[in-house]
Write a protein that holds these residues in place. Structure first.
Motif, PDB file in Angstrom:
ATOM      1  N   VAL A  86       0.840  -1.201   0.000  1.00  0.00           N
ATOM      2  CA  VAL A  86       0.000   0.000   0.000  1.00  0.00           C
ATOM      3  C   VAL A  86       0.877   1.254   0.000  1.00  0.00           C
ATOM      4  CG1 VAL A  86      -1.747   1.264   1.340  1.00  0.00           C
ATOM      5  CG2 VAL A  86      -1.875  -1.217   1.178  1.00  0.00           C
ATOM      6  N   TYR A  87       1.912   1.227   0.804  1.00  0.00           N
ATOM      7  CA  TYR A  87       2.807   2.380   0.968  1.00  0.00           C
ATOM      8  C   TYR A  87       3.538   2.721  -0.326  1.00  0.00           C
ATOM      9  CZ  TYR A  87       6.331   5.262   3.391  1.00  0.00           C
ATOM     10  OH  TYR A  87       7.135   6.289   3.821  1.00  0.00           O
ATOM     11  N   THR A  88       4.061   1.702  -1.023  1.00  0.00           N
ATOM     12  CA  THR A  88       4.870   1.980  -2.211  1.00  0.00           C
ATOM     13  C   THR A  88       4.071   1.985  -3.516  1.00  0.00           C
ATOM     14  OG1 THR A  88       5.527  -0.349  -2.456  1.00  0.00           O
ATOM     15  CG2 THR A  88       6.980   1.082  -1.163  1.00  0.00           C
ATOM     16  N   PHE A  89       3.072   1.139  -3.634  1.00  0.00           N
ATOM     17  CA  PHE A  89       2.334   1.052  -4.897  1.00  0.00           C
ATOM     18  C   PHE A  89       1.165   2.024  -4.960  1.00  0.00           C
ATOM     19  CE2 PHE A  89       4.001  -3.396  -4.397  1.00  0.00           C
ATOM     20  CZ  PHE A  89       5.044  -3.241  -5.282  1.00  0.00           C
ATOM     21  N   GLU A  90       0.632   2.403  -3.793  1.00  0.00           N
ATOM     22  CA  GLU A  90      -0.519   3.307  -3.768  1.00  0.00           C
ATOM     23  C   GLU A  90      -0.206   4.627  -3.063  1.00  0.00           C
ATOM     24  OE1 GLU A  90      -4.091   1.274  -2.500  1.00  0.00           O
ATOM     25  OE2 GLU A  90      -3.381  -0.607  -3.411  1.00  0.00           O
ATOM     26  N   ASN A  91       1.018   4.782  -2.571  1.00  0.00           N
ATOM     27  CA  ASN A  91       1.483   6.005  -1.908  1.00  0.00           C
ATOM     28  C   ASN A  91       0.557   6.454  -0.772  1.00  0.00           C
ATOM     29  OD1 ASN A  91       3.725   6.170  -3.616  1.00  0.00           O
ATOM     30  ND2 ASN A  91       2.508   7.206  -5.165  1.00  0.00           N
ATOM     31  N   ASN A  95      -5.913   2.079   5.080  1.00  0.00           N
ATOM     32  CA  ASN A  95      -7.179   2.749   5.345  1.00  0.00           C
ATOM     33  C   ASN A  95      -7.832   2.042   6.545  1.00  0.00           C
ATOM     34  OD1 ASN A  95      -8.564   0.416   4.388  1.00  0.00           O
ATOM     35  ND2 ASN A  95      -8.561   1.225   2.300  1.00  0.00           N
ATOM     36  N   LYS A  96      -9.008   2.483   6.930  1.00  0.00           N
ATOM     37  CA  LYS A  96      -9.661   1.941   8.130  1.00  0.00           C
ATOM     38  C   LYS A  96      -9.894   0.434   8.024  1.00  0.00           C
ATOM     39  CE  LYS A  96     -13.639   2.441  11.127  1.00  0.00           C
ATOM     40  NZ  LYS A  96     -14.909   3.074  11.378  1.00  0.00           N
ATOM     41  N   GLU A  97     -10.395  -0.033   6.893  1.00  0.00           N
ATOM     42  CA  GLU A  97     -10.681  -1.461   6.721  1.00  0.00           C
ATOM     43  C   GLU A  97      -9.391  -2.286   6.747  1.00  0.00           C
ATOM     44  OE1 GLU A  97     -11.918   0.867   4.333  1.00  0.00           O
ATOM     45  OE2 GLU A  97     -13.773   1.048   5.482  1.00  0.00           O
ATOM     46  N   GLU A  98      -8.371  -1.792   6.079  1.00  0.00           N
ATOM     47  CA  GLU A  98      -7.088  -2.504   6.065  1.00  0.00           C
ATOM     48  C   GLU A  98      -6.468  -2.520   7.464  1.00  0.00           C
ATOM     49  OE1 GLU A  98      -5.799  -1.399   1.489  1.00  0.00           O
ATOM     50  OE2 GLU A  98      -5.472   0.041   3.109  1.00  0.00           O
ATOM     51  N   GLN A  99      -6.601  -1.417   8.177  1.00  0.00           N
ATOM     52  CA  GLN A  99      -6.078  -1.359   9.540  1.00  0.00           C
ATOM     53  C   GLN A  99      -6.781  -2.376  10.428  1.00  0.00           C
ATOM     54  OE1 GLN A  99      -3.403   0.307  10.575  1.00  0.00           O
ATOM     55  NE2 GLN A  99      -3.639  -0.520  12.628  1.00  0.00           N
ATOM     56  N   GLU A 100      -8.093  -2.528  10.246  1.00  0.00           N
ATOM     57  CA  GLU A 100      -8.833  -3.516  11.029  1.00  0.00           C
ATOM     58  C   GLU A 100      -8.356  -4.930  10.716  1.00  0.00           C
ATOM     59  OE1 GLU A 100     -13.035  -2.862  10.466  1.00  0.00           O
ATOM     60  OE2 GLU A 100     -12.924  -0.875  11.376  1.00  0.00           O
ATOM     61  N   GLN A 133       2.111 -13.087  -3.620  1.00  0.00           N
ATOM     62  CA  GLN A 133       1.632 -13.118  -5.008  1.00  0.00           C
ATOM     63  C   GLN A 133       1.229 -11.722  -5.464  1.00  0.00           C
ATOM     64  OE1 GLN A 133       1.875 -15.336  -7.304  1.00  0.00           O
ATOM     65  NE2 GLN A 133       2.692 -16.895  -5.971  1.00  0.00           N
ATOM     66  N   LYS A 134       0.563 -10.989  -4.590  1.00  0.00           N
ATOM     67  CA  LYS A 134       0.147  -9.618  -4.920  1.00  0.00           C
ATOM     68  C   LYS A 134       1.374  -8.716  -5.090  1.00  0.00           C
ATOM     69  CE  LYS A 134      -3.307  -6.841  -5.565  1.00  0.00           C
ATOM     70  NZ  LYS A 134      -4.096  -6.972  -6.783  1.00  0.00           N
ATOM     71  N   THR A 135       2.377  -8.883  -4.240  1.00  0.00           N
ATOM     72  CA  THR A 135       3.617  -8.109  -4.377  1.00  0.00           C
ATOM     73  C   THR A 135       4.241  -8.355  -5.742  1.00  0.00           C
ATOM     74  OG1 THR A 135       4.076  -8.131  -1.996  1.00  0.00           O
ATOM     75  CG2 THR A 135       5.970  -7.803  -3.460  1.00  0.00           C
ATOM     76  N   LEU A 136       4.313  -9.617  -6.149  1.00  0.00           N
ATOM     77  CA  LEU A 136       4.923  -9.953  -7.438  1.00  0.00           C
ATOM     78  C   LEU A 136       4.119  -9.373  -8.599  1.00  0.00           C
ATOM     79  CD1 LEU A 136       6.015 -13.638  -6.738  1.00  0.00           C
ATOM     80  CD2 LEU A 136       7.431 -11.562  -6.661  1.00  0.00           C
ATOM     81  N   GLU A 137       2.798  -9.396  -8.489  1.00  0.00           N
ATOM     82  CA  GLU A 137       1.960  -8.788  -9.532  1.00  0.00           C
ATOM     83  C   GLU A 137       2.257  -7.295  -9.646  1.00  0.00           C
ATOM     84  OE1 GLU A 137      -2.228  -9.554  -8.890  1.00  0.00           O
ATOM     85  OE2 GLU A 137      -1.821 -11.674  -8.485  1.00  0.00           O
ATOM     86  N   TYR A 138       2.305  -6.620  -8.508  1.00  0.00           N
ATOM     87  CA  TYR A 138       2.602  -5.181  -8.506  1.00  0.00           C
ATOM     88  C   TYR A 138       3.981  -4.914  -9.103  1.00  0.00           C
ATOM     89  CZ  TYR A 138      -1.220  -3.569  -5.406  1.00  0.00           C
ATOM     90  OH  TYR A 138      -2.425  -3.222  -4.854  1.00  0.00           O
ATOM     91  N   LEU A 139       4.990  -5.673  -8.669  1.00  0.00           N
ATOM     92  CA  LEU A 139       6.362  -5.425  -9.116  1.00  0.00           C
ATOM     93  C   LEU A 139       6.548  -5.677 -10.603  1.00  0.00           C
ATOM     94  CD1 LEU A 139       8.405  -6.775  -6.080  1.00  0.00           C
ATOM     95  CD2 LEU A 139       8.195  -4.382  -6.825  1.00  0.00           C
ATOM     96  N   TRP A 160      14.480   1.338  -0.926  1.00  0.00           N
ATOM     97  CA  TRP A 160      14.741   1.165   0.500  1.00  0.00           C
ATOM     98  C   TRP A 160      13.548   0.495   1.179  1.00  0.00           C
ATOM     99  CZ3 TRP A 160      13.406   1.622   5.466  1.00  0.00           C
ATOM    100  CH2 TRP A 160      14.420   1.447   6.415  1.00  0.00           C
ATOM    101  N   SER A 161      12.341   0.846   0.781  1.00  0.00           N
ATOM    102  CA  SER A 161      11.152   0.224   1.378  1.00  0.00           C
ATOM    103  C   SER A 161      11.172  -1.287   1.201  1.00  0.00           C
ATOM    104  CB  SER A 161       9.877   0.795   0.749  1.00  0.00           C
ATOM    105  OG  SER A 161       9.714   2.146   1.096  1.00  0.00           O
ATOM    106  N   TRP A 162      11.495  -1.741  -0.015  1.00  0.00           N
ATOM    107  CA  TRP A 162      11.491  -3.195  -0.261  1.00  0.00           C
ATOM    108  C   TRP A 162      12.720  -3.873   0.314  1.00  0.00           C
ATOM    109  CZ3 TRP A 162       7.368  -5.832  -0.731  1.00  0.00           C
ATOM    110  CH2 TRP A 162       6.215  -5.121  -1.036  1.00  0.00           C
ATOM    111  N   TYR A 163      13.824  -3.160   0.426  1.00  0.00           N
ATOM    112  CA  TYR A 163      14.968  -3.663   1.177  1.00  0.00           C
ATOM    113  C   TYR A 163      14.538  -3.874   2.630  1.00  0.00           C
ATOM    114  CZ  TYR A 163      18.936  -3.185   4.289  1.00  0.00           C
ATOM    115  OH  TYR A 163      19.810  -3.350   5.326  1.00  0.00           O
ATOM    116  N   HIS A 164      13.805  -2.910   3.181  1.00  0.00           N
ATOM    117  CA  HIS A 164      13.355  -3.008   4.566  1.00  0.00           C
ATOM    118  C   HIS A 164      12.445  -4.222   4.764  1.00  0.00           C
ATOM    119  CE1 HIS A 164      12.109  -2.058   8.571  1.00  0.00           C
ATOM    120  NE2 HIS A 164      10.843  -2.023   8.189  1.00  0.00           N
ATOM    121  N   VAL A 165      11.552  -4.482   3.831  1.00  0.00           N
ATOM    122  CA  VAL A 165      10.692  -5.672   3.933  1.00  0.00           C
ATOM    123  C   VAL A 165      11.573  -6.914   4.045  1.00  0.00           C
ATOM    124  CG1 VAL A 165       8.997  -7.115   2.704  1.00  0.00           C
ATOM    125  CG2 VAL A 165       8.729  -4.620   2.746  1.00  0.00           C
ATOM    126  N   MET A 166      12.587  -6.978   3.212  1.00  0.00           N
ATOM    127  CA  MET A 166      13.480  -8.132   3.203  1.00  0.00           C
ATOM    128  C   MET A 166      14.263  -8.251   4.508  1.00  0.00           C
ATOM    129  SD  MET A 166      16.185  -9.035   0.233  1.00  0.00           S
ATOM    130  CE  MET A 166      15.801  -7.438  -0.378  1.00  0.00           C
TER     131      MET A 166
END
Length: 184
Positions: A86-91, A95-100, A133-139, A160-166
């Motif tokens: 969400v952070y890198t692909f949608e900037n 949102n509230k639903e995702e946070q829940e 799978q969703k990450t790979l689709e986005y990338l 850096w964001s994806w380095y951080h995930v790793m």
């Protein structure tokens, strides 16, 4: 003469590693994104290989009252990756639903310890797989120019964001390995 080992990853991608364990860019991605994908997939395989044969009791094992279970840690890895999608692909942030759905998985703690137990390791790994799978689709739809960009208002570039995930996955793999060694 160098020897090569070919590993078929669970996503149908093939990565070739020589005896020195060189990282190679995954086909179907731009060069730098392909390297990130190769490393993300390697780290995910390490997590999966560490936990895939655990029974429910081992998946739920708590080292002490403040620890998280292996199942909770795997969900945390999926939630963190979901956040960076969400952070890198949608900037944006959740949102509230995702946070829940993902917030407790990100923060872990007492509520997560209570909620995430009694499920087989496959439950947690399936969620991790869906997120990856969703990450790979986005990338696949991004390039190395995107990877180097720092979205306006953000403190880090996409690389850096994806380095951080790793590195986050690597860090928690260490916890998982410790927990696995302590399972009675």
């Amino acid at each position: 003469m160098k020897k090569y080992l070919t590993i078929l990853l669970c996503f149908g991608f093939i990565i070739s590693i020589n005896a020195q364990r060189e990282i190679k860019s995954e086909e179907g991605f731009t060069p730098q994104i392909g390297v990130i994908v190769s490393m993300l997939n390697d780290m995910k395989n390490r997590v999966e290989n560490t936990v895939k044969n655990l029974d429910i009791e081992s998946t739920d094992f708590l080292l002490d009252e403040n620890a998280n279970s292996i199942g909770t840690l795997v969900l945390h890895l999926a939630a963190t990756e979901k956040f960076y999608q969400v952070y890198t692909f949608e900037n944006r942030e959740f949102n509230k639903e995702e946070q829940e759905e993902w917030g407790m998985r990100m923060s872990m703690g007492n509520e997560a310890r209570e909620m995430h137990k009694g499920k087989p390791i496959s439950y947690y790994l399936n969620i991790y797989d869906e997120v990856r799978q969703k990450t790979l689709e986005y990338l696949k739809g991004k390039d190395d120019v995107w990877l180097a960009q720092t979205p306006e208002g953000y403190r880090m570039n996409n690389h850096w964001s994806w380095y951080h995930v790793m590195e986050h996955q690597s860090s928690h793999l260490g916890q998982i390995l410790l927990l696995k060694k302590r399972i009675p």
